[in-house]
Design a protein around this motif. Sequence first.
Motif, mmCIF file in Angstrom:
data_model
loop_
_atom_site.group_PDB
_atom_site.id
_atom_site.type_symbol
_atom_site.label_atom_id
_atom_site.label_comp_id
_atom_site.label_asym_id
_atom_site.label_seq_id
_atom_site.Cartn_x
_atom_site.Cartn_y
_atom_site.Cartn_z
ATOM 1 N N HIS A 1 0.366 2.211 -1.808
ATOM 2 C CA HIS A 1 1.813 2.367 -1.603
ATOM 3 C C HIS A 1 2.302 3.662 -2.243
ATOM 4 O O HIS A 1 1.782 4.092 -3.275
ATOM 5 C CB HIS A 1 2.538 1.171 -2.227
ATOM 6 N N LYS A 2 3.298 4.289 -1.619
ATOM 7 C CA LYS A 2 3.796 5.579 -2.149
ATOM 8 C C LYS A 2 4.452 5.422 -3.519
ATOM 9 O O LYS A 2 4.510 6.384 -4.299
ATOM 10 C CB LYS A 2 4.786 6.205 -1.161
ATOM 11 N N ASN A 3 4.951 4.211 -3.832
ATOM 12 C CA ASN A 3 5.591 3.968 -5.129
ATOM 13 C C ASN A 3 4.519 3.535 -6.137
ATOM 14 O O ASN A 3 3.835 2.530 -5.943
ATOM 15 C CB ASN A 3 6.657 2.873 -4.957
ATOM 16 N N SER A 4 4.388 4.289 -7.223
ATOM 17 C CA SER A 4 3.324 4.005 -8.199
ATOM 18 C C SER A 4 3.510 2.648 -8.883
ATOM 19 O O SER A 4 2.532 2.003 -9.274
ATOM 20 C CB SER A 4 3.246 5.110 -9.264
ATOM 21 N N ASN A 5 4.773 2.192 -9.012
ATOM 22 C CA ASN A 5 5.000 0.862 -9.604
ATOM 23 C C ASN A 5 4.366 -0.237 -8.755
ATOM 24 O O ASN A 5 3.848 -1.222 -9.284
ATOM 25 C CB ASN A 5 6.506 0.578 -9.750
ATOM 26 N N VAL A 6 4.442 -0.088 -7.427
ATOM 27 C CA VAL A 6 3.832 -1.088 -6.537
ATOM 28 C C VAL A 6 2.323 -1.104 -6.752
ATOM 29 O O VAL A 6 1.713 -2.174 -6.875
ATOM 30 C CB VAL A 6 4.161 -0.808 -5.051
ATOM 31 N N ARG A 7 1.714 0.080 -6.804
ATOM 32 C CA ARG A 7 0.249 0.161 -7.005
ATOM 33 C C ARG A 7 -0.143 -0.481 -8.335
ATOM 34 O O ARG A 7 -1.122 -1.220 -8.421
ATOM 35 C CB ARG A 7 -0.216 1.634 -6.959
ATOM 36 N N ASP A 8 0.650 -0.210 -9.359
ATOM 37 C CA ASP A 8 0.374 -0.770 -10.683
ATOM 38 C C ASP A 8 0.536 -2.294 -10.688
ATOM 39 O O ASP A 8 -0.317 -3.028 -11.191
ATOM 40 C CB ASP A 8 1.333 -0.137 -11.707
ATOM 41 N N GLU A 9 1.626 -2.777 -10.091
ATOM 42 C CA GLU A 9 1.929 -4.214 -10.125
ATOM 43 C C GLU A 9 0.940 -5.032 -9.290
ATOM 44 O O GLU A 9 0.625 -6.167 -9.635
ATOM 45 C CB GLU A 9 3.362 -4.475 -9.647
ATOM 46 N N VAL A 10 0.444 -4.467 -8.185
ATOM 47 C CA VAL A 10 -0.501 -5.229 -7.364
ATOM 48 C C VAL A 10 -1.833 -5.384 -8.108
ATOM 49 O O VAL A 10 -2.506 -6.411 -7.994
ATOM 50 C CB VAL A 10 -0.661 -4.587 -5.961
ATOM 51 N N LEU A 11 -2.180 -4.399 -8.925
ATOM 52 C CA LEU A 11 -3.368 -4.520 -9.790
ATOM 53 C C LEU A 11 -3.161 -5.620 -10.825
ATOM 54 O O LEU A 11 -4.050 -6.439 -11.067
ATOM 55 C CB LEU A 11 -3.642 -3.184 -10.499
ATOM 56 N N ARG A 12 -1.979 -5.636 -11.415
ATOM 57 C CA ARG A 12 -1.667 -6.669 -12.409
ATOM 58 C C ARG A 12 -1.676 -8.066 -11.769
ATOM 59 O O ARG A 12 -2.121 -9.040 -12.381
ATOM 60 C CB ARG A 12 -0.295 -6.398 -13.058
ATOM 61 N N CYS A 13 -1.184 -8.126 -10.543
ATOM 62 C CA CYS A 13 -1.174 -9.398 -9.816
ATOM 63 C C CYS A 13 -2.602 -9.880 -9.572
ATOM 64 O O CYS A 13 -2.899 -11.072 -9.707
ATOM 65 C CB CYS A 13 -0.439 -9.226 -8.487
ATOM 66 N N LEU A 14 -3.506 -8.948 -9.238
ATOM 67 C CA LEU A 14 -4.910 -9.314 -9.012
ATOM 68 C C LEU A 14 -5.525 -9.876 -10.291
ATOM 69 O O LEU A 14 -6.188 -10.922 -10.269
ATOM 70 C CB LEU A 14 -5.703 -8.096 -8.525
ATOM 71 N N SER A 15 -5.295 -9.201 -11.412
ATOM 72 C CA SER A 15 -5.853 -9.674 -12.685
ATOM 73 C C SER A 15 -5.348 -11.060 -13.052
ATOM 74 O O SER A 15 -6.128 -11.951 -13.417
ATOM 75 C CB SER A 15 -5.501 -8.696 -13.818
ATOM 76 N N SER A 16 -4.031 -11.263 -12.937
ATOM 77 C CA SER A 16 -3.483 -12.577 -13.315
ATOM 78 C C SER A 16 -3.941 -13.661 -12.348
ATOM 79 O O SER A 16 -4.133 -14.812 -12.737
ATOM 80 C CB SER A 16 -1.958 -12.535 -13.417
ATOM 81 N N THR A 17 -4.162 -13.299 -11.077
ATOM 82 C CA THR A 17 -4.657 -14.272 -10.087
ATOM 83 C C THR A 17 -6.077 -14.699 -10.424
ATOM 84 O O THR A 17 -6.415 -15.890 -10.353
ATOM 85 C CB THR A 17 -4.597 -13.674 -8.662
ATOM 86 N N LEU A 18 -6.920 -13.735 -10.804
ATOM 87 C CA LEU A 18 -8.302 -14.067 -11.201
ATOM 88 C C LEU A 18 -8.302 -14.957 -12.442
ATOM 89 O O LEU A 18 -9.064 -15.919 -12.530
ATOM 90 C CB LEU A 18 -9.100 -12.788 -11.476
ATOM 91 N N ASN A 19 -7.437 -14.631 -13.407
ATOM 92 C CA ASN A 19 -7.356 -15.430 -14.630
ATOM 93 C C ASN A 19 -6.886 -16.854 -14.343
ATOM 94 O O ASN A 19 -7.339 -17.813 -14.961
ATOM 95 C CB ASN A 19 -6.408 -14.778 -15.644
ATOM 96 N N GLN A 20 -5.972 -16.975 -13.367
ATOM 97 C CA GLN A 20 -5.390 -18.278 -13.044
ATOM 98 C C GLN A 20 -6.285 -19.113 -12.135
ATOM 99 O O GLN A 20 -6.413 -20.316 -12.311
ATOM 100 C CB GLN A 20 -4.034 -18.043 -12.352
ATOM 101 N N HIS A 21 -6.900 -18.468 -11.153
ATOM 102 C CA HIS A 21 -7.602 -19.214 -10.099
ATOM 103 C C HIS A 21 -9.124 -19.029 -10.099
ATOM 104 O O HIS A 21 -9.811 -19.675 -9.303
ATOM 105 C CB HIS A 21 -7.047 -18.818 -8.727
ATOM 106 N N GLY A 22 -9.641 -18.117 -10.943
ATOM 107 C CA GLY A 22 -11.095 -17.920 -11.012
ATOM 108 C C GLY A 22 -11.592 -16.866 -10.035
ATOM 109 O O GLY A 22 -10.916 -16.516 -9.067
ATOM 110 N N ALA A 23 -12.810 -16.377 -10.298
ATOM 111 C CA ALA A 23 -13.369 -15.254 -9.543
ATOM 112 C C ALA A 23 -13.601 -15.583 -8.075
ATOM 113 O O ALA A 23 -13.552 -14.714 -7.212
ATOM 114 C CB ALA A 23 -14.680 -14.804 -10.178
ATOM 115 N N GLY A 24 -13.872 -16.846 -7.779
ATOM 116 C CA GLY A 24 -14.190 -17.223 -6.397
ATOM 117 C C GLY A 24 -12.988 -17.284 -5.477
ATOM 118 O O GLY A 24 -13.136 -17.489 -4.266
ATOM 119 N N CYS A 25 -11.780 -17.069 -6.015
ATOM 120 C CA CYS A 25 -10.570 -17.257 -5.196
ATOM 121 C C CYS A 25 -10.309 -16.085 -4.256
ATOM 122 O O CYS A 25 -9.590 -16.209 -3.274
ATOM 123 C CB CYS A 25 -9.351 -17.500 -6.091
ATOM 124 N N VAL A 26 -10.901 -14.922 -4.574
ATOM 125 C CA VAL A 26 -10.659 -13.709 -3.780
ATOM 126 C C VAL A 26 -11.994 -13.017 -3.516
ATOM 127 O O VAL A 26 -12.847 -12.963 -4.405
ATOM 128 C CB VAL A 26 -9.727 -12.725 -4.541
#
Length: 213
Positions: free
Chosen positions: A135-160
């Motif tokens: 995404h052209k907005n750096s905040n979006v790029r940063d936040e989607v990475l953070r979302c991936l990390s929290s998703t892995l922590n919440q749902h485990g490695a096999g979820c994605v």
Amino acid sequence: MCDKDMDAFLPQLSTTDTKQKLVIGNELLAYLQNGSSIECSDIGLVVDSLIPWIHSSNFKVSQMGLDLMTELAVRMGTYFKPYIPTVLPAVVDRLGDSKELVRERCQLLLQALMEHGALTPQQLFERLNPAAFCHKNSNVRDEVLRCLSSTLNQHGAGCVSISKLVPSLIKLLSDPNSLVRDTALSTFLNIYRHVGDRLRNDLIKKHNVPPPK
């Protein structure tokens, strides 16, 4: 307020008055959090009416819109699925907001969508990749990475399916924005904690990342 139902709120959601929006928003939020019935003539119209709130340039209105949408996602569970194509682009857009509070509310909504069955983590990241990662907005790029990390922590490695995301993640290691580069690196470290050497081998063999790196 106690005699209101969802149909009574519906016409009020289209007001353009900011102060009124916040008053109505607080009333509707309390109504939803109290477990009151969400049955109404057209719940889809409620969802559609809240999209302009999320897009609002007033961060308090945007935040309220996200809070209300999160409550609807929690209450509706799997029945929220048909509204994902409408809601998700608005949420991604607000992930780029300059206000941290708004970005936090976006993250809470994304997590609620996964936790309550509107979509799986895999489905979410299939929709986010590659557009949100570049995404052209750096905040979006940063936040989607953070979302991936929290998703892995919440749902485990096999979820994605991580392997499908790796090319996008590698690009972000060289992002023009230093914060995004740092978040990309910490995301890789978090993925490594979850999947181990499989990630390292993937990076070397499939993506030609030099072993020292």
